[in-house]
Design a protein around this motif. Structure first.
Motif, PDB file in Angstrom:
ATOM      1  N   ILE A  85      35.987  -1.189 -35.282  1.00  0.00           N
ATOM      2  CA  ILE A  85      36.186  -2.279 -36.235  1.00  0.00           C
ATOM      3  C   ILE A  85      35.177  -2.224 -37.387  1.00  0.00           C
ATOM      4  CG2 ILE A  85      34.717  -4.011 -35.127  1.00  0.00           C
ATOM      5  CD1 ILE A  85      38.218  -4.574 -36.652  1.00  0.00           C
ATOM      6  N   VAL A  86      33.940  -1.820 -37.117  1.00  0.00           N
ATOM      7  CA  VAL A  86      32.938  -1.750 -38.180  1.00  0.00           C
ATOM      8  C   VAL A  86      33.294  -0.642 -39.178  1.00  0.00           C
ATOM      9  CG1 VAL A  86      30.512  -1.321 -38.736  1.00  0.00           C
ATOM     10  CG2 VAL A  86      31.111  -2.699 -36.729  1.00  0.00           C
ATOM     11  N   TYR A 157      37.705 -10.670 -40.465  1.00  0.00           N
ATOM     12  CA  TYR A 157      37.970  -9.316 -39.989  1.00  0.00           C
ATOM     13  C   TYR A 157      36.842  -8.779 -39.115  1.00  0.00           C
ATOM     14  CZ  TYR A 157      39.649  -4.635 -39.581  1.00  0.00           C
ATOM     15  OH  TYR A 157      40.096  -3.456 -39.042  1.00  0.00           O
ATOM     16  N   ILE A 158      35.617  -8.963 -39.571  1.00  0.00           N
ATOM     17  CA  ILE A 158      34.479  -8.389 -38.847  1.00  0.00           C
ATOM     18  C   ILE A 158      34.218  -9.134 -37.535  1.00  0.00           C
ATOM     19  CG2 ILE A 158      32.600  -9.786 -39.802  1.00  0.00           C
ATOM     20  CD1 ILE A 158      32.603  -5.945 -39.484  1.00  0.00           C
ATOM     21  N   GLN A 159      34.867 -10.283 -37.363  1.00  0.00           N
ATOM     22  CA  GLN A 159      34.686 -11.067 -36.142  1.00  0.00           C
ATOM     23  C   GLN A 159      34.953 -10.245 -34.889  1.00  0.00           C
ATOM     24  OE1 GLN A 159      33.646 -14.364 -36.000  1.00  0.00           O
ATOM     25  NE2 GLN A 159      33.553 -14.075 -33.789  1.00  0.00           N
ATOM     26  N   ASP A 160      35.913  -9.343 -34.958  1.00  0.00           N
ATOM     27  CA  ASP A 160      36.241  -8.527 -33.789  1.00  0.00           C
ATOM     28  C   ASP A 160      35.104  -7.584 -33.395  1.00  0.00           C
ATOM     29  OD1 ASP A 160      38.695  -9.677 -33.456  1.00  0.00           O
ATOM     30  OD2 ASP A 160      39.805  -8.120 -34.525  1.00  0.00           O
ATOM     31  N   ALA A 161      34.163  -7.363 -34.334  1.00  0.00           N
ATOM     32  CA  ALA A 161      33.018  -6.506 -34.011  1.00  0.00           C
ATOM     33  C   ALA A 161      32.115  -7.175 -32.985  1.00  0.00           C
ATOM     34  CB  ALA A 161      32.219  -6.189 -35.277  1.00  0.00           C
ATOM     35  N   ILE A 167      28.073  -6.423 -33.225  1.00  0.00           N
ATOM     36  CA  ILE A 167      27.336  -7.428 -33.990  1.00  0.00           C
ATOM     37  C   ILE A 167      27.279  -8.726 -33.198  1.00  0.00           C
ATOM     38  CG2 ILE A 167      27.330  -8.793 -36.143  1.00  0.00           C
ATOM     39  CD1 ILE A 167      28.819  -6.536 -37.499  1.00  0.00           C
ATOM     40  N   LYS A 168      26.174  -9.434 -33.303  1.00  0.00           N
ATOM     41  CA  LYS A 168      26.054 -10.740 -32.667  1.00  0.00           C
ATOM     42  C   LYS A 168      26.818 -11.782 -33.490  1.00  0.00           C
ATOM     43  CE  LYS A 168      21.586  -9.947 -30.442  1.00  0.00           C
ATOM     44  NZ  LYS A 168      20.160 -10.341 -30.372  1.00  0.00           N
ATOM     45  N   GLU A 169      27.335 -12.777 -32.806  1.00  0.00           N
ATOM     46  CA  GLU A 169      28.142 -13.820 -33.439  1.00  0.00           C
ATOM     47  C   GLU A 169      27.435 -14.454 -34.633  1.00  0.00           C
ATOM     48  OE1 GLU A 169      31.314 -16.177 -34.182  1.00  0.00           O
ATOM     49  OE2 GLU A 169      31.309 -14.970 -32.367  1.00  0.00           O
ATOM     50  N   GLU A 170      26.142 -14.738 -34.480  1.00  0.00           N
ATOM     51  CA  GLU A 170      25.412 -15.432 -35.548  1.00  0.00           C
ATOM     52  C   GLU A 170      25.232 -14.581 -36.801  1.00  0.00           C
ATOM     53  OE1 GLU A 170      22.184 -14.184 -32.459  1.00  0.00           O
ATOM     54  OE2 GLU A 170      24.265 -14.890 -32.476  1.00  0.00           O
ATOM     55  N   ASN A 171      25.441 -13.275 -36.689  1.00  0.00           N
ATOM     56  CA  ASN A 171      25.271 -12.402 -37.848  1.00  0.00           C
ATOM     57  C   ASN A 171      26.555 -12.204 -38.665  1.00  0.00           C
ATOM     58  OD1 ASN A 171      22.508 -11.835 -37.573  1.00  0.00           O
ATOM     59  ND2 ASN A 171      22.903 -10.263 -36.038  1.00  0.00           N
TER      60      ASN A 171
END
Length: 230
Positions: A85-86, A157-161, A167-171
């Motif tokens: 995904i990234v 989109y990047i949420q799936d990462a 990636i951490k949720e907060e980032n």
């Protein structure tokens, strides 16, 4: 007149004015658009144009959206290059940078200019009349591309990462905001010739900064899985 006939007439009039506006852009550039020039070319009066468009910025936005069709057409093939995904997100940035720096005035109107009203409503109104623009675009991207706020679009989109452990949720909102600001800053620099960047240099530098921003928030154990290079 029935509601259906009114909607058909409205769509037809929109098309007349947008066709005329697109011709003006192709011949004179979007910066030289005027309501009168477009109305004359469409065969109507300026007052008629104002019955369908709130002001010039409204008409500019709708017409500029027409010039994003090449970007939408190429986006899926760029994203297919990614293995996760990234990487897919970074390739989508490459596609966006390619097209936005080729047509900076167009993309500035859509994502940077003051539109004088709700940008999301303009986006919704446009796609209500131009659903065919998304033909060929994967269904899962439709809701993302129809989100006007580019930062929110990136975050969606990047949420799936997060699920994939990159990636951490907060980032997520952080990286979405930072990368948008990188693009806006470079677009402003490029359009105003502040550093003398060529188009290719502006694209390359933007992608370099976006990639570095992303890698800084990717979990250390997953960085080896990111092979995107520009």
């Amino acid at each position: 007149m029935s509601k259906e006939r009114k909607e058909l007439q409205r769509a037809r009039m929109f098309r007349y004015f947008l066709d005329a506006a697109a011709e003006v852009i192709e011949e004179d550039g979007i910066e030289h658009m005027t309501i009168r020039k477009i109305a004359d070319r469409a065969g109507f009066t300026a007052s008629t144009a104002y019955n369908y468009f709130k002001d010039l910025s409204h008409l500019k936005f709708f017409t500029a959206m027409r010039f994003t069709s090449a970007y939408l057409k190429e986006l899926p093939s760029y994203m297919e290059l990614g293995n996760n995904i990234v990487e897919k997100w970074l390739y989508s940035w490459e596609c966006f940078c390619k097209h936005s720096f080729e047509q900076p005035e167009i993309y500035s109107v859509i994502f940077m200019d003051n539109l004088g009203s709700s940008p999301q409503k303009l986006f919704d109104d446009y796609y209500a009349l131009h659903t065919q623009d998304l033909t060929g675009v994967p269904e899962e991207l439709h809701s993302i591309l129809m989100e006007y706020d580019f930062s929110k679009r990136s975050a969606l989109y990047i949420q799936d990462a997060v699920t994939e452990g990159f990636i951490k949720e907060e980032n997520v909102p952080l990286i979405a905001d930072i990368t948008l600001m990188v693009w806006k800053g470079m677009m402003n620099t490029y359009m105003n010739n502040r550093r003398g960047y060529s188009k290719d240099e502006a694209i390359s530098r933007t992608l370099q900064l976006v990639t570095e921003c992303v890698l800084n928030v990717v979990e250390p154990e997953r960085r080896k899985d990111i092979t995107f290079k520009r």
